[in-house]
Design a protein around this motif. Structure first.
Motif, PDB file in Angstrom:
ATOM      1  N   PRO A  29       0.831  -1.214   0.000  1.00  0.00           N
ATOM      2  CA  PRO A  29       0.000   0.000   0.000  1.00  0.00           C
ATOM      3  C   PRO A  29       0.860   1.256   0.000  1.00  0.00           C
ATOM      4  CG  PRO A  29      -0.001  -1.023   2.171  1.00  0.00           C
ATOM      5  CD  PRO A  29       0.717  -1.965   1.265  1.00  0.00           C
ATOM      6  N   ASP A  30       0.446   2.236  -0.763  1.00  0.00           N
ATOM      7  CA  ASP A  30       1.078   3.559  -0.764  1.00  0.00           C
ATOM      8  C   ASP A  30       0.378   4.386   0.320  1.00  0.00           C
ATOM      9  OD1 ASP A  30       1.939   6.143  -1.191  1.00  0.00           O
ATOM     10  OD2 ASP A  30       1.937   5.965  -3.377  1.00  0.00           O
ATOM     11  N   LEU A  31       1.056   4.621   1.428  1.00  0.00           N
ATOM     12  CA  LEU A  31       0.424   5.261   2.580  1.00  0.00           C
ATOM     13  C   LEU A  31       0.034   6.701   2.287  1.00  0.00           C
ATOM     14  CD1 LEU A  31       2.666   3.791   5.434  1.00  0.00           C
ATOM     15  CD2 LEU A  31       0.478   2.949   4.565  1.00  0.00           C
ATOM     16  N   ARG A  32       0.812   7.401   1.475  1.00  0.00           N
ATOM     17  CA  ARG A  32       0.446   8.780   1.114  1.00  0.00           C
ATOM     18  C   ARG A  32      -0.809   8.795   0.254  1.00  0.00           C
ATOM     19  NH1 ARG A  32       6.231  11.787  -0.254  1.00  0.00           N
ATOM     20  NH2 ARG A  32       6.661  12.486   1.885  1.00  0.00           N
ATOM     21  N   GLN A  33      -0.896   7.862  -0.656  1.00  0.00           N
ATOM     22  CA  GLN A  33      -2.092   7.782  -1.500  1.00  0.00           C
ATOM     23  C   GLN A  33      -3.316   7.378  -0.687  1.00  0.00           C
ATOM     24  OE1 GLN A  33      -1.742   4.925  -4.651  1.00  0.00           O
ATOM     25  NE2 GLN A  33      -3.653   5.484  -5.617  1.00  0.00           N
ATOM     26  N   ALA A  34      -3.113   6.504   0.302  1.00  0.00           N
ATOM     27  CA  ALA A  34      -4.239   6.011   1.093  1.00  0.00           C
ATOM     28  C   ALA A  34      -4.716   7.011   2.130  1.00  0.00           C
ATOM     29  CB  ALA A  34      -3.846   4.702   1.779  1.00  0.00           C
ATOM     30  N   TYR A  35      -3.792   7.738   2.765  1.00  0.00           N
ATOM     31  CA  TYR A  35      -4.161   8.592   3.903  1.00  0.00           C
ATOM     32  C   TYR A  35      -3.837  10.068   3.694  1.00  0.00           C
ATOM     33  CZ  TYR A  35      -4.406   4.034   6.168  1.00  0.00           C
ATOM     34  OH  TYR A  35      -4.722   2.733   6.479  1.00  0.00           O
ATOM     35  N   GLY A  36      -3.219  10.438   2.567  1.00  0.00           N
ATOM     36  CA  GLY A  36      -2.915  11.840   2.309  1.00  0.00           C
ATOM     37  C   GLY A  36      -1.495  12.199   2.703  1.00  0.00           C
ATOM     38  N   ASP A  37      -0.970  13.226   2.045  1.00  0.00           N
ATOM     39  CA  ASP A  37       0.414  13.647   2.310  1.00  0.00           C
ATOM     40  C   ASP A  37       0.593  14.230   3.704  1.00  0.00           C
ATOM     41  OD1 ASP A  37       1.164  12.837  -0.190  1.00  0.00           O
ATOM     42  OD2 ASP A  37       0.871  14.817  -1.108  1.00  0.00           O
ATOM     43  N   ASP A  38      -0.446  14.852   4.222  1.00  0.00           N
ATOM     44  CA  ASP A  38      -0.315  15.544   5.501  1.00  0.00           C
ATOM     45  C   ASP A  38      -0.658  14.669   6.704  1.00  0.00           C
ATOM     46  OD1 ASP A  38      -2.942  15.340   4.782  1.00  0.00           O
ATOM     47  OD2 ASP A  38      -3.517  17.354   5.455  1.00  0.00           O
ATOM     48  N   THR A  39      -0.900  13.362   6.476  1.00  0.00           N
ATOM     49  CA  THR A  39      -1.224  12.473   7.583  1.00  0.00           C
ATOM     50  C   THR A  39      -0.001  12.278   8.474  1.00  0.00           C
ATOM     51  OG1 THR A  39      -2.800  11.328   6.168  1.00  0.00           O
ATOM     52  CG2 THR A  39      -2.154  10.225   8.195  1.00  0.00           C
ATOM     53  N   ASP A  40      -0.196  12.421   9.760  1.00  0.00           N
ATOM     54  CA  ASP A  40       0.922  12.348  10.700  1.00  0.00           C
ATOM     55  C   ASP A  40       1.201  10.887  11.070  1.00  0.00           C
ATOM     56  OD1 ASP A  40       2.934  13.088  12.342  1.00  0.00           O
ATOM     57  OD2 ASP A  40       1.665  13.692  14.027  1.00  0.00           O
ATOM     58  N   ILE A  41       1.677  10.125  10.084  1.00  0.00           N
ATOM     59  CA  ILE A  41       2.082   8.743  10.341  1.00  0.00           C
ATOM     60  C   ILE A  41       3.532   8.757  10.795  1.00  0.00           C
ATOM     61  CG2 ILE A  41       2.453   6.464   9.338  1.00  0.00           C
ATOM     62  CD1 ILE A  41       0.184   7.036   7.404  1.00  0.00           C
ATOM     63  N   GLU A  42       3.753   8.272  11.983  1.00  0.00           N
ATOM     64  CA  GLU A  42       5.094   8.337  12.567  1.00  0.00           C
ATOM     65  C   GLU A  42       5.923   7.106  12.217  1.00  0.00           C
ATOM     66  OE1 GLU A  42       8.310   9.892  14.729  1.00  0.00           O
ATOM     67  OE2 GLU A  42       6.489  10.782  13.905  1.00  0.00           O
ATOM     68  N   CYS A  43       5.319   5.917  12.262  1.00  0.00           N
ATOM     69  CA  CYS A  43       6.110   4.707  12.053  1.00  0.00           C
ATOM     70  C   CYS A  43       5.218   3.574  11.565  1.00  0.00           C
ATOM     71  CB  CYS A  43       6.839   4.301  13.332  1.00  0.00           C
ATOM     72  SG  CYS A  43       5.734   3.816  14.676  1.00  0.00           S
ATOM     73  N   VAL A  44       5.871   2.489  11.155  1.00  0.00           N
ATOM     74  CA  VAL A  44       5.187   1.285  10.684  1.00  0.00           C
ATOM     75  C   VAL A  44       5.695   0.104  11.506  1.00  0.00           C
ATOM     76  CG1 VAL A  44       4.905  -0.324   8.764  1.00  0.00           C
ATOM     77  CG2 VAL A  44       4.860   2.143   8.335  1.00  0.00           C
ATOM     78  N   VAL A  45       4.753  -0.710  11.988  1.00  0.00           N
ATOM     79  CA  VAL A  45       5.087  -1.944  12.699  1.00  0.00           C
ATOM     80  C   VAL A  45       4.655  -3.108  11.820  1.00  0.00           C
ATOM     81  CG1 VAL A  45       4.701  -3.355  14.749  1.00  0.00           C
ATOM     82  CG2 VAL A  45       4.850  -0.861  14.953  1.00  0.00           C
ATOM     83  N   PHE A  46       5.606  -3.971  11.480  1.00  0.00           N
ATOM     84  CA  PHE A  46       5.366  -5.058  10.538  1.00  0.00           C
ATOM     85  C   PHE A  46       5.564  -6.392  11.237  1.00  0.00           C
ATOM     86  CE2 PHE A  46       6.157  -7.698   6.781  1.00  0.00           C
ATOM     87  CZ  PHE A  46       5.185  -7.217   5.912  1.00  0.00           C
ATOM     88  N   VAL A  47       4.572  -7.276  11.124  1.00  0.00           N
ATOM     89  CA  VAL A  47       4.614  -8.588  11.774  1.00  0.00           C
ATOM     90  C   VAL A  47       5.034  -9.629  10.741  1.00  0.00           C
ATOM     91  CG1 VAL A  47       3.345 -10.294  13.115  1.00  0.00           C
ATOM     92  CG2 VAL A  47       2.770  -7.866  13.329  1.00  0.00           C
ATOM     93  N   ALA A  48       6.245 -10.151  10.879  1.00  0.00           N
ATOM     94  CA  ALA A  48       6.768 -11.160   9.954  1.00  0.00           C
ATOM     95  C   ALA A  48       8.059 -11.717  10.529  1.00  0.00           C
ATOM     96  CB  ALA A  48       7.018 -10.571   8.570  1.00  0.00           C
ATOM     97  N   ASP A  49       8.453 -12.877  10.014  1.00  0.00           N
ATOM     98  CA  ASP A  49       9.699 -13.478  10.484  1.00  0.00           C
ATOM     99  C   ASP A  49      10.870 -13.168   9.564  1.00  0.00           C
ATOM    100  OD1 ASP A  49       8.480 -14.960   8.501  1.00  0.00           O
ATOM    101  OD2 ASP A  49       9.458 -16.824   9.078  1.00  0.00           O
ATOM    102  N   GLY A  50      10.642 -12.456   8.448  1.00  0.00           N
ATOM    103  CA  GLY A  50      11.714 -12.079   7.537  1.00  0.00           C
ATOM    104  C   GLY A  50      11.550 -10.643   7.058  1.00  0.00           C
ATOM    105  N   ARG A  51      12.474 -10.207   6.183  1.00  0.00           N
ATOM    106  CA  ARG A  51      12.489  -8.825   5.715  1.00  0.00           C
ATOM    107  C   ARG A  51      11.923  -8.648   4.308  1.00  0.00           C
ATOM    108  NH1 ARG A  51      15.947  -4.430   6.886  1.00  0.00           N
ATOM    109  NH2 ARG A  51      16.297  -4.361   4.632  1.00  0.00           N
ATOM    110  N   PHE A  52      11.767  -9.712   3.558  1.00  0.00           N
ATOM    111  CA  PHE A  52      11.473  -9.577   2.134  1.00  0.00           C
ATOM    112  C   PHE A  52      10.208  -8.757   1.891  1.00  0.00           C
ATOM    113  CE2 PHE A  52       9.580 -11.221  -1.853  1.00  0.00           C
ATOM    114  CZ  PHE A  52      10.602 -10.892  -2.728  1.00  0.00           C
ATOM    115  N   HIS A  53       9.116  -9.077   2.575  1.00  0.00           N
ATOM    116  CA  HIS A  53       7.859  -8.348   2.382  1.00  0.00           C
ATOM    117  C   HIS A  53       7.945  -6.937   2.969  1.00  0.00           C
ATOM    118  CE1 HIS A  53       6.825 -12.607   2.059  1.00  0.00           C
ATOM    119  NE2 HIS A  53       5.826 -12.243   1.298  1.00  0.00           N
ATOM    120  N   LEU A  54       8.639  -6.798   4.089  1.00  0.00           N
ATOM    121  CA  LEU A  54       8.794  -5.481   4.697  1.00  0.00           C
ATOM    122  C   LEU A  54       9.564  -4.541   3.771  1.00  0.00           C
ATOM    123  CD1 LEU A  54       8.703  -3.441   7.009  1.00  0.00           C
ATOM    124  CD2 LEU A  54      10.634  -4.626   8.056  1.00  0.00           C
ATOM    125  N   GLU A  55      10.569  -5.061   3.063  1.00  0.00           N
ATOM    126  CA  GLU A  55      11.339  -4.221   2.148  1.00  0.00           C
ATOM    127  C   GLU A  55      10.444  -3.633   1.060  1.00  0.00           C
ATOM    128  OE1 GLU A  55      14.444  -6.711   0.747  1.00  0.00           O
ATOM    129  OE2 GLU A  55      15.681  -6.480   2.546  1.00  0.00           O
TER     130      GLU A  55
END
Length: 503
Positions: free
Chosen positions: A264-290
């Motif tokens: 998901p493109d977070l800016r497209q989904a929630y707007g450029d001015d949305t105060d999103i500070e961080c992302v928490v990703f639940v997974a055992d590897g990095r491939f999808h998080l990357e």
């Protein structure tokens, strides 16, 4: 004589029942006409008094029958052979197999490498309780794009169960033989939700540093089913506000689901001015998080990306060098632009459904418009040893229609060893990079991770022109009409067979 009298008696009874059936059907039709006439008259007389409500289709949820769900022997077999926190949906699979007409005899099971260790156990359970022969497909399956209905057809299997991935390739796009004969099993994995919630509260205190800041939570498909409940618990019991915990969605994927090529493109989904500070990703590897980090580099400049590993219960902060990746891929594109007079090799992946023929057609038309000579090659897995067997003095640019991350992660180094440092290796571009190199689109400041998005670019799987959309809708209607006819014919044959048996 006695047997002849019995036969005549049964035939007379059958004729009587048939006559009664025809009479009842005629009476039922008359009743329907009377009801329709009364409804029409009532509607005409009371048109000002009330408006007729539109008809609403009622979908009854089909439940697994008790003879499967309450089977003690089946429960013991599952508990004895499979981990308790993994949901392989064995009961649902047996039920689906029992519902198939004609009856399934041979079932193909496809697993990713991480779940292949359970293949023989699942096969034994299905063979015992579903009374089918199981065929384990041991070829590598990197994702749902690798679903291999073609091999399943070649093995003469009449049902396919694909484990570990979501329904990325719609069943309607598979071989006609497997329409409604394919089952995707996500293999949902239960995690220690209390530890995850406690870790969230400890690291992102809603009453202090994260009081007015938003947090995005996402993960791989095995864990996304728990994230909605975790969000509810965080908001109800731990002081978080509902609009401060965000669960994004890149349609047609499930909410919170992320793929290695689609995020998901977070800016497209929630707007450029949305105060999103961080992302928490639940997974055992990095491939999808990357993939999520590539699509949202602006988050790295704020609070950043965090990964929660549900197996060792560790929170780690992750980073990705987006600027370096952009530089390397732009260099590969510029190298391809200088080789319009050389031969390009377009590789279509044949690993399941990974390669998309629609993308191949679009790229070939672009190459023809530029008058670039090209050759099309079918290849199951793409790696340097295979590519080095080409005449690299003639073929000076490769375009692979498979996994776009192959070019991003290894495209620069895949041929470096084979070239021996004598000269620069030919670039290995993915579909997006090829459209940029062919000057069909401009390079984007944010690298697109939309390979399976419903609104992806011309390089993506689901992209269609308006004419293609109309043609696809027409084909879909024709296919549904044909399937309805086949089902009616099959039902009529079954009814005729029952009548003959009765007579």
């Amino acid at each position: 004589m006695q047997s002849d009298q019995n036969v005549r008696s049964l035939q007379a009874r059958a004729n009587t029942l048939t006559t009664m059936k025809d009479s009842l059907q005629s009476d039922l039709k008359q009743l329907h006409h009377q009801i329709a006439d009364l409804s029409h008259k009532s509607g005409m007389n009371d048109v000002c008094a009330c408006k007729s409500k539109p008809k609403r289709s009622v979908h009854r949820q089909q439940q697994i029958p008790e003879w499967i769900s309450d089977n003690q022997a089946l429960r013991e077999a599952i508990a004895r052979g499979l981990p308790s926190n993994y949901n392989f949906e064995i009961a649902k699979t047996i039920w689906r197999l029992s519902q198939c007409e004609p009856k399934c005899c041979r079932v193909a099971l496809q697993f990713p490498e991480g779940l292949l260790m359970y293949a023989c156990i699942i096969s034994d359970i299905l063979e015992q309780f579903a009374e089918v022969e199981c065929c384990i497909m041991a070829d590598v399956a990197y994702g749902a794009c690798c679903i291999d209905d073609y091999t399943c057809k070649a093995l003469q299997c009449d049902f396919l169960v694909h484990y570990g991935h979501s329904c990325l390739v719609p069943i309607s796009q598979l071989c006609d033989e497997y329409y409604q004969r394919v089952l995707y099993v996500f293999v949902e994995i239960a995690i220690n939700t209390q530890h995850f919630i406690a870790s969230m509260k400890h690291n992102f205190d809603p009453l202090r540093h994260y009081k007015d800041k938003r947090i995005v939570i996402a993960g791989t498909v095995q864990f996304t089913h728990m994230l909605a409940g975790i969000k509810q618990s965080l908001c109800d019991e731990h002081g978080y506000r509902d609009d401060h915990i965000l669960i994004p969605q890149a349609k047609p994927l499930s909410p919170a689901e992320v793929l290695g090529c689609t995020s998901p493109d977070l800016r497209q989904a929630y707007g450029d001015d949305t105060d999103i500070e961080c992302v928490v990703f639940v997974a055992d590897g990095r491939f999808h998080l990357e993939s999520l980090m590539i699509a949202n580099p602006h988050i790295s400049q704020k609070g950043g990306f965090f990964r929660y590993n549900p197996y060792d219960c560790k929170f780690t902060k992750e980073a990705y060098n987006t600027a370096l990746m952009h530089t390397m891929r732009q260099q590969a594109i510029e190298s391809a632009k200088r080789k319009y007079d050389a031969v390009w090799c377009v590789i279509l992946s044949t690993l399941g459904r990974q390669g998309n023929v629609g993308i191949l057609r679009r790229l070939c038309s672009m190459l023809k418009a530029k008058r670039i000579r090209y050759v099309t090659v079918l290849m199951s897995e793409i790696y340097g040893d295979k590519l080095a067997q080409f005449d690299l003095t003639a073929v000076q640019c490769f375009v692979q229609i498979g996994c776009p991350r192959l070019s991003i992660d290894w495209g620069t180094d895949v041929l470096s060893e084979q070239m021996g440092g004598t000269r620069a290796p030919p670039p290995l571009l993915n579909a997006y990079e090829a459209t940029v190199a062919l000057q069909q689109v401009e390079w984007r400041s944010v690298y697109p991770m939309d390979y399976y998005k419903s609104d992806g670019g011309v390089w993506s799987n689901y992209y269609m022109t308006d004419a293609e959309k109309r043609d696809k809708e027409r084909q879909r209607k024709e296919k549904r009409k044909l399937l309805r006819k086949q089902r009616l014919l099959q039902k009529n044959k079954s009814d005729h067979h029952i009548a003959m048996q009765y007579q």
